[in-house]
Design a protein around this motif. Sequence first.
Motif, short mmCIF file in Angstrom:
data_model
loop_
_atom_site.label_atom_id
_atom_site.label_comp_id
_atom_site.label_asym_id
_atom_site.label_seq_id
_atom_site.Cartn_x
_atom_site.Cartn_y
_atom_site.Cartn_z
N HIS A 209 33.32 36.29 42.73
CA HIS A 209 33.58 36.83 44.06
C HIS A 209 32.67 36.20 45.13
O HIS A 209 32.59 36.71 46.24
CB HIS A 209 33.44 38.35 44.07
CG HIS A 209 34.61 39.05 43.45
ND1 HIS A 209 34.70 39.32 42.10
CD2 HIS A 209 35.78 39.50 43.98
CE1 HIS A 209 35.84 39.92 41.83
NE2 HIS A 209 36.52 40.05 42.95
N CYS A 210 32.04 35.11 44.78
CA CYS A 210 31.26 34.35 45.77
C CYS A 210 32.20 33.55 46.65
O CYS A 210 33.09 32.84 46.15
CB CYS A 210 30.30 33.41 45.05
SG CYS A 210 29.48 32.21 46.12
N SER A 211 32.03 33.65 47.95
CA SER A 211 32.89 32.92 48.89
C SER A 211 32.36 31.54 49.22
O SER A 211 32.89 30.86 50.09
CB SER A 211 33.06 33.72 50.19
OG SER A 211 31.83 33.79 50.89
N CYS B 38 29.73 30.48 50.80
CA CYS B 38 29.39 30.32 52.22
C CYS B 38 28.32 29.28 52.45
O CYS B 38 28.13 28.80 53.57
CB CYS B 38 28.97 31.66 52.83
SG CYS B 38 27.32 32.21 52.31
N LEU C 11 37.53 27.44 50.40
CA LEU C 11 36.21 28.00 50.67
C LEU C 11 35.28 26.89 51.16
O LEU C 11 35.21 25.81 50.58
CB LEU C 11 35.64 28.62 49.40
CG LEU C 11 36.42 29.79 48.80
CD1 LEU C 11 35.71 30.33 47.56
CD2 LEU C 11 36.63 30.92 49.82
N CYS D 84 32.96 35.86 56.41
CA CYS D 84 31.90 36.01 55.41
C CYS D 84 30.71 35.12 55.72
O CYS D 84 29.55 35.51 55.52
CB CYS D 84 32.45 35.73 54.02
SG CYS D 84 33.22 34.09 53.82
N ALA E 277 37.05 36.06 46.11
CA ALA E 277 36.26 36.60 47.22
C ALA E 277 37.17 37.09 48.34
O ALA E 277 36.88 38.10 48.98
CB ALA E 277 35.31 35.53 47.75
N CYS E 278 38.26 36.38 48.57
CA CYS E 278 39.18 36.76 49.65
C CYS E 278 39.90 38.07 49.33
O CYS E 278 40.36 38.76 50.24
CB CYS E 278 40.19 35.64 49.90
SG CYS E 278 39.42 34.10 50.48
N CYS F 170 37.53 40.92 50.58
CA CYS F 170 37.05 40.76 51.96
C CYS F 170 37.71 41.78 52.89
O CYS F 170 38.91 42.04 52.79
CB CYS F 170 37.35 39.35 52.47
SG CYS F 170 36.82 39.07 54.18
#
Length: 498
Positions: free
Chosen positions: A61-63, A65, A197, A223, A322-323, A326
């Motif tokens: 679930h890491c986007s 970033c 991403l 995010c 991740a999306c 969100c």
Amino acid sequence: MSRKRLYNLPNRFIACKKPTNFELICALLLAQCSPTACLGTFSPKPIDANSWPDKFPAKTHCSKCGLCETKYVTHVVEACAFLDDGMKRNIDGLESVVHGRRRKADAHEDKHGMADEARFGVMHSPMFLARGKGISNAQWTGCVTGIAVSMLESNMVDAVVCIASQDDGADDWSTPEPILARTVEDVMRGRRVKPALAPSLRVLDELRESPDIKKLLFCGVGCAVQAFRAIQGELGLEEVFVLGTNCADNSPTPEAAREFLRRSVPNLVENDTILGYEFSQASDFRVHVKYTGDDKAANISYERLPYFCLPGDVAQFAIADACLACFDYTNALADVVVGYMAAPIGSNNFQMHQSQQTVTVRNTRGERMIQCAVDAGRLEIGGAASGTGNHEKFASSTVSSDNIVQAMVGGDMKEQGMPRFLGEVMATIMTGVGPKGVNFARYSIDYHVLRNYLHVLDVWGEDATKKKLPDYARSIVKSYLDTDETFQRLVAKIKSKK
């Protein structure tokens, strides 16, 4: 290493209170228990990007970033939107810090169909329509690029953080590369959306080593903006502006984005140069693929594929986890937000590079940003955004028929999309009877909030879900739980699995 020594590490895990076990574990992992850390000289080590997602704190679930790929990784527990109560903590906790006040939670749709703060966030002025001017080869008309270029040219900022293309090859539309742009030419590299991403914050270490940069424009999706806002005070900048975009359902990797098009429009991928695509939120229920047959952006064509014709398993490989967790579709913490989900279609020949977009100004900094672009002749302001039609039933029916949701509840999943002819008929009918403009945006926001609520409930359970939902999302979920029997049944099925 004693816990007492760990409490004294110079990072914000301590937050002037006893750390939780989770925070202690993260601190130990990120410091890697190096001898220098134990002796009090803390040297944070960025996480290798090639180890995503397994070695990253938020895992799948890491986007991505980019924060954890810098020395600011020590702030991940308090900055990440996907760890613990991150989405709620950031939006509900920082909204008033950034904008001077919280959104008006009781400000819902008015009789003119104008955008409301309850769903769209803090608004310094009503959401309006706009077009970029003088920006060629943009995804739309260049609103975002025009604002960024204007601010840099006028010395309003010293540099711009934006997402450029990694290369100039045939796949440059899909491969994001974060840059710290100091020239107009650099900013222009950031034209067009990269639907994967994107590690926007990866450039923070470069920024940290650039003492000549005092005024910064940060461009990013929700995010990334949340994480940036959480550590903004650590950057030593005199003035910060944030230009955000609406965002939903990015692909986890550039390869996944390309695979989506290979599965959806194989002829275009084989024979033409793809310039970009959008899941059009302009209420026509189609994916708009922009391409050119001769590698010249001046000769632009479009393929418009009805949603209903997409492969049934598209979400399984083309939408990042991740999306699905969100709740910041509208980019709550940006000063200015540019999007298209509330923009009018205008005609049957709707084309992205000629269409209006929507602009939300959240505070006086945002007002200055827009005025700078207008004064530079790079932004053309239109009227207020508005909408018509009911959106609730459309949102509920979309959620209940969604393959992602059906997979959660053990329902029937579509393996293939509709034949093209039937899909066109369905999209045309939906366009005619469905919500328009701002009301289509409400439909899209509600759909994503409800679907993502079900995903979070399914993955983490009811107690954790309560902690993760921002107040505005909780209000939307409650309204459907109170009135919509179909949604009630979906929630009950997921809860029964626990």
